[in-house]
Scaffold this motif. Structure first.
Motif, PDB file in Angstrom:
ATOM      1  N   PHE A 118       0.671  -1.167   0.136  1.00  0.00           N
ATOM      2  CA  PHE A 118      -0.071  -0.073  -0.037  1.00  0.00           C
ATOM      3  C   PHE A 118       0.889   1.285  -0.091  1.00  0.00           C
ATOM      4  CE2 PHE A 118      -2.654   2.747   3.261  1.00  0.00           C
ATOM      5  CZ  PHE A 118      -3.167   3.378   2.414  1.00  0.00           C
ATOM      6  N   GLU A 151       0.641   5.610  -0.167  1.00  0.00           N
ATOM      7  CA  GLU A 151      -0.267   6.674   0.027  1.00  0.00           C
ATOM      8  C   GLU A 151       0.542   7.801   0.028  1.00  0.00           C
ATOM      9  OE1 GLU A 151      -2.728   6.464   3.446  1.00  0.00           O
ATOM     10  OE2 GLU A 151      -3.737   8.349   2.864  1.00  0.00           O
ATOM     11  N   LEU A 202       1.446  10.286   1.928  1.00  0.00           N
ATOM     12  CA  LEU A 202       1.393  10.520   3.156  1.00  0.00           C
ATOM     13  C   LEU A 202       3.210  10.576   3.637  1.00  0.00           C
ATOM     14  CD1 LEU A 202      -0.278   7.971   5.774  1.00  0.00           C
ATOM     15  CD2 LEU A 202       1.630   9.513   6.280  1.00  0.00           C
ATOM     16  N   GLY A 219      -6.026   4.889   1.326  1.00  0.00           N
ATOM     17  CA  GLY A 219      -5.918   5.805   2.578  1.00  0.00           C
ATOM     18  C   GLY A 219      -6.751   6.905   2.561  1.00  0.00           C
ATOM     19  N   CYS A 220      -6.937   7.588   3.639  1.00  0.00           N
ATOM     20  CA  CYS A 220      -7.517   8.929   3.714  1.00  0.00           C
ATOM     21  C   CYS A 220      -7.368   9.906   2.718  1.00  0.00           C
ATOM     22  CB  CYS A 220      -7.309   9.510   5.060  1.00  0.00           C
ATOM     23  SG  CYS A 220      -8.062   8.451   6.570  1.00  0.00           S
ATOM     24  N   TRP A 233      -2.560  14.597   6.140  1.00  0.00           N
ATOM     25  CA  TRP A 233      -1.475  14.315   6.775  1.00  0.00           C
ATOM     26  C   TRP A 233      -0.211  15.158   6.692  1.00  0.00           C
ATOM     27  CZ3 TRP A 233      -2.543  10.214   8.790  1.00  0.00           C
ATOM     28  CH2 TRP A 233      -3.424   9.079   8.248  1.00  0.00           C
ATOM     29  N   ASN A 285     -12.552   4.773   0.669  1.00  0.00           N
ATOM     30  CA  ASN A 285     -12.023   4.164   1.589  1.00  0.00           C
ATOM     31  C   ASN A 285     -12.292   4.556   3.009  1.00  0.00           C
ATOM     32  OD1 ASN A 285      -9.193   3.333   3.099  1.00  0.00           O
ATOM     33  ND2 ASN A 285      -9.302   5.579   3.447  1.00  0.00           N
ATOM     34  N   GLU A 286     -12.402   3.865   3.890  1.00  0.00           N
ATOM     35  CA  GLU A 286     -12.800   4.026   5.229  1.00  0.00           C
ATOM     36  C   GLU A 286     -13.976   5.183   5.573  1.00  0.00           C
ATOM     37  OE1 GLU A 286      -9.348   4.944   7.924  1.00  0.00           O
ATOM     38  OE2 GLU A 286      -8.632   2.820   7.848  1.00  0.00           O
ATOM     39  N   HIS A 335      -9.766  -3.276   7.579  1.00  0.00           N
ATOM     40  CA  HIS A 335      -8.474  -2.501   8.321  1.00  0.00           C
ATOM     41  C   HIS A 335      -8.228  -3.155   9.637  1.00  0.00           C
ATOM     42  CE1 HIS A 335      -8.583   0.712   4.884  1.00  0.00           C
ATOM     43  NE2 HIS A 335      -8.383  -0.624   4.233  1.00  0.00           N
ATOM     44  N   TYR A 359      -4.941  -2.615  12.190  1.00  0.00           N
ATOM     45  CA  TYR A 359      -3.657  -2.365  12.552  1.00  0.00           C
ATOM     46  C   TYR A 359      -3.301  -2.948  13.954  1.00  0.00           C
ATOM     47  CZ  TYR A 359      -3.216   1.004   8.779  1.00  0.00           C
ATOM     48  OH  TYR A 359      -3.091   1.524   7.516  1.00  0.00           O
ATOM     49  N   GLU A 395      -5.325  -3.074   4.509  1.00  0.00           N
ATOM     50  CA  GLU A 395      -4.618  -2.088   5.329  1.00  0.00           C
ATOM     51  C   GLU A 395      -4.066  -2.747   6.791  1.00  0.00           C
ATOM     52  OE1 GLU A 395      -5.323   1.983   6.212  1.00  0.00           O
ATOM     53  OE2 GLU A 395      -5.922   2.268   4.307  1.00  0.00           O
ATOM     54  N   TRP A 431       1.368   0.008  14.164  1.00  0.00           N
ATOM     55  CA  TRP A 431       1.144   1.382  14.061  1.00  0.00           C
ATOM     56  C   TRP A 431       1.507   1.882  15.324  1.00  0.00           C
ATOM     57  CZ3 TRP A 431      -3.147   4.172  11.135  1.00  0.00           C
ATOM     58  CH2 TRP A 431      -3.185   5.573  11.169  1.00  0.00           C
ATOM     59  N   LEU A 435       3.968   9.808   9.945  1.00  0.00           N
ATOM     60  CA  LEU A 435       3.688   8.271  10.618  1.00  0.00           C
ATOM     61  C   LEU A 435       5.248   7.597  10.243  1.00  0.00           C
ATOM     62  CD1 LEU A 435       0.119   7.406   9.535  1.00  0.00           C
ATOM     63  CD2 LEU A 435       0.729   8.733  11.553  1.00  0.00           C
ATOM     64  N   ALA A 481       0.468  -1.750   5.438  1.00  0.00           N
ATOM     65  CA  ALA A 481       0.765  -0.314   5.420  1.00  0.00           C
ATOM     66  C   ALA A 481       1.978   0.048   6.137  1.00  0.00           C
ATOM     67  CB  ALA A 481      -0.600   0.296   6.310  1.00  0.00           C
ATOM     68  N   GLN A 482       2.828   0.801   5.504  1.00  0.00           N
ATOM     69  CA  GLN A 482       2.766   1.124   3.909  1.00  0.00           C
ATOM     70  C   GLN A 482       3.910   0.748   3.461  1.00  0.00           C
ATOM     71  OE1 GLN A 482       1.313   5.024   3.069  1.00  0.00           O
ATOM     72  NE2 GLN A 482      -0.633   4.735   4.273  1.00  0.00           N
ATOM     73  N   LEU A 493       4.648   3.790   8.726  1.00  0.00           N
ATOM     74  CA  LEU A 493       4.133   2.713   9.267  1.00  0.00           C
ATOM     75  C   LEU A 493       5.079   1.419   9.241  1.00  0.00           C
ATOM     76  CD1 LEU A 493       0.336   3.361   9.001  1.00  0.00           C
ATOM     77  CD2 LEU A 493       1.622   3.893  11.123  1.00  0.00           C
TER      78      LEU A 493
HETATM   79  O1  AHR Z   1      -2.166   3.957   6.496  1.00  0.00           O
HETATM   80  C1  AHR Z   1      -2.685   5.245   7.274  1.00  0.00           C
HETATM   81  C2  AHR Z   1      -4.091   5.561   7.198  1.00  0.00           C
HETATM   82  O2  AHR Z   1      -4.684   4.587   8.053  1.00  0.00           O
HETATM   83  C3  AHR Z   1      -4.793   5.618   5.962  1.00  0.00           C
HETATM   84  O3  AHR Z   1      -4.664   6.533   5.424  1.00  0.00           O
HETATM   85  C4  AHR Z   1      -6.258   5.259   6.471  1.00  0.00           C
HETATM   86  O4  AHR Z   1      -7.113   4.745   5.453  1.00  0.00           O
HETATM   87  C5  AHR Z   1      -6.191   4.446   7.777  1.00  0.00           C
HETATM   88  O5  AHR Z   1      -6.891   5.024   8.784  1.00  0.00           O
END
Ligand code: AHR
Length: 491
Positions: A23, A25, A27, A70-71, A96, A172-173, A237, A239, A295, A299, A311, A343-344, A349
């Motif tokens: 993944f 992003e 970010l 991702g977001c 981010w 996503n989310e 998802h 983590y 994901e 984290w 992150l 991720a990622q 992360l």
């Molecule tokens: O991987 C970081 C973030 O974690 C992603 O953007 C989101 O989808 C999740 O909350």
């Protein structure tokens, strides 16, 4: 002596290579600096992609890459990222770290990255803040070869032939950063948006709906009830944050008890997969809809002195075990889990690679992906290992050993086994039903639980050949050292 039985005559399901997916992003330093440095960079690159990173990623056979979030995906307007770079909009990445996003990495660059990696692209569309037309046009731009405004625009931007895109995410989310929707509302939105994601001649989309976070079973229930017939897969998802969402804890400086808490939380993946599948099956009796964990990973608190929105975290032997356990779990669920994305991929992360200027390090997690790659496209085998519970607190006990096994096309048996103990080595007696081992090779990743690689010392944690095993009439005997990930290949 732990008895380990592998039944080579019982092939259960194919381990899709996409289970070993990644993944990326917009970010922190994932895309910019991590993967893409631009053609003018002093860092050696091909069309802007870092040579060293691409080479390392090809070694672990990255099968699929998710992008742009991702977001970030639900704030991304793809037309900002096409055309001459100097004309592309500069925006603030509000989600981010407030970084300036100059959109120099967009659709064409992502498809070029996948070309270099020889992997499948997995594009995540914007349902949260984008229009139906915008999503529909992105699919047209990417995959239509005929006469149309978007095909024309793509050609003007230098790409004559349409690309092939299979994996397409519709939001996503959306229960959170993707619009704070209720499951029923999202389910209906999903139905609407996906209608206009067309299958153009020669390209068939595999449509992916936004699934739950952790144990939000209500989300799975609501979305499946409304939209099961319109999707190929639902996502999950999950983590691993040892101290919980609000107090995640440091990546490197942790104690023995936190080790076992982390293992316990990692193992929860199995329970989540079982429970979500049970709900999905109520609305999908033929079990047609796949589950994708797009994901997953650790984290922690960010490294001191780095932007909290980036992150960036280090990666220790603990992460190696997190990876080993999760990948074993996905293998074991390969009848329904068809893809998973760590991720990622770089600098964010639980990354497989960290970069600093022109330097890179391969993390312990990278080495686990390298050791496990032979499971890709192999057939999961029925297997069982005798375990005992270990740990420091009654509520955080975990099994001492964790494994999965497979058989590849050429008949080789591959098994990957983890020792979750930080104090004990264990003797293992592996018995292969239906196969006499002739030639065996093995490798090991092990070190102290907090060991990690640095830019000055990049090989503290690295794969070593393991020769200390005995081939018996029925299998292999060996001792698995504490805190280790091992891989055996048996011919
Ligand atoms: O991987 C970081 C973030 O974690 C992603 O953007 C989101 O989808 C999740 O909350």
């Amino acid at each position: 002596m732990a008895k380990y039985i592998i039944n080579t005559e019982k092939k259960l399901s194919k381990i899709n290579k996409e289970i070993y997916g990644h993944f990326s992003e917009h970010l922190g330093r994932c895309i910019y600096e991590g993967l893409y440095v631009g053609e003018d960079s002093d860092i050696p690159n091909v069309n802007g992609m870092r040579k060293d990173v691409i080479e390392a990623l090809k070694e672990i056979k990255v099968p699929v890459l998710r992008w742009p979030g991702g977001c970030f995906a639900d704030e991304y307007h793809w037309k900002d990222g096409i055309g001459p770079r100097e004309n592309r909009k500069k925006i603030i990445n509000t989600h981010w770290g407030g970084a300036v996003e100059d959109n120099s990495f967009g659709t064409h660059e992502f498809m070029e990255l996948c070309r270099q990696l020889e992997c499948e692209p997995y594009i995540n569309g914007n349902l949260g803040s984008g229009t139906v037309q915008e999503m529909s046009e992105w699919v047209e731009y990417l995959t239509f070869n005929g006469v149309s405004p978007m095909a024309e625009l793509r050609k003007q931007n230098g790409q004559e032939e349409a690309w092939k895109v299979k994996y397409f995410g519709v939001g996503n989310e959306n229960w959170g950063c993707g619009g704070n929707m209720t499951p029923e509302f999202y389910g209906n939105m999903y139905r609407r948006y996906q209608t206009y994601c067309r299958n153009y001649p020669g390209n068939k989309l595999y449509k992916i709906a936004c699934g739950p976070n952790v144990e939000d079973y209500n989300w799975t229930e609501g979305v499946m009830k409304v939209a099961a017939n319109f999707m190929d897969a639902l996502t999950l998802h999950y983590y691993t944050h040892p101290g919980g969402w609000l107090n995640k804890g440091p990546a490197r400086d942790f104690d023995d008890n936190t080790w076992y808490i982390t293992m316990k939380k990692t193992l929860k993946m199995d329970e989540l997969i079982n429970n979500h599948l049970e709900i999905m099956n109520k609305y999908d009796k033929e079990e047609r809809v796949d589950l994708i964990i797009d994901e997953w990973g650790s984290w922690y608190d960010v490294e001191a002195g780095t932007n909290p929105g980036f992150l960036y975290q280090q990666n220790t032997m603990r992460d190696a075990l997190i990876a080993g356990i999760n990948l074993n779990i996905f293998n074991k669920h390969s009848n329904r889990v068809k893809m998973a994305n760590l991720a990622q991929i770089v600098n964010v992360l639980q990354s497989v690679i960290l970069t600093e200027g022109e330097k890179i390090i391969l993390t312990p997690t990278y080495h686990v992906f390298n050791m496990y790659k032979d499971h890709q496209e192999a057939m999961l085998l029925e297997s069982y290992i005798e375990t005992k519970e270990i740990g420091l607190e009654e509520e955080n006990l975990v099994p001492n050993l964790h494994e999965s096994s497979s058989m590849d096309e050429s008949g080789r048996v591959i098994f990957t086994i983890n020792n979750l103990s930080i104090t004990e080595d264990y003797k293992v007696e592996a018995e292969l039903l239906g196969k006499k081992p002739i030639k065996v090779s093995a490798s090991i990743l092990n070190n102290e639980m907090t060991a990690y690689n640095t830019f000055d010392n990049p090989d503290v944690v690295n794969i070593k050949e393991f020769v200390d095993f005995k081939i018996t009439e029925v299998g292999i005997n060996f001792t698995i050292p504490k805190c280790s990930v091992m891989r055996f290949i048996i011919e």
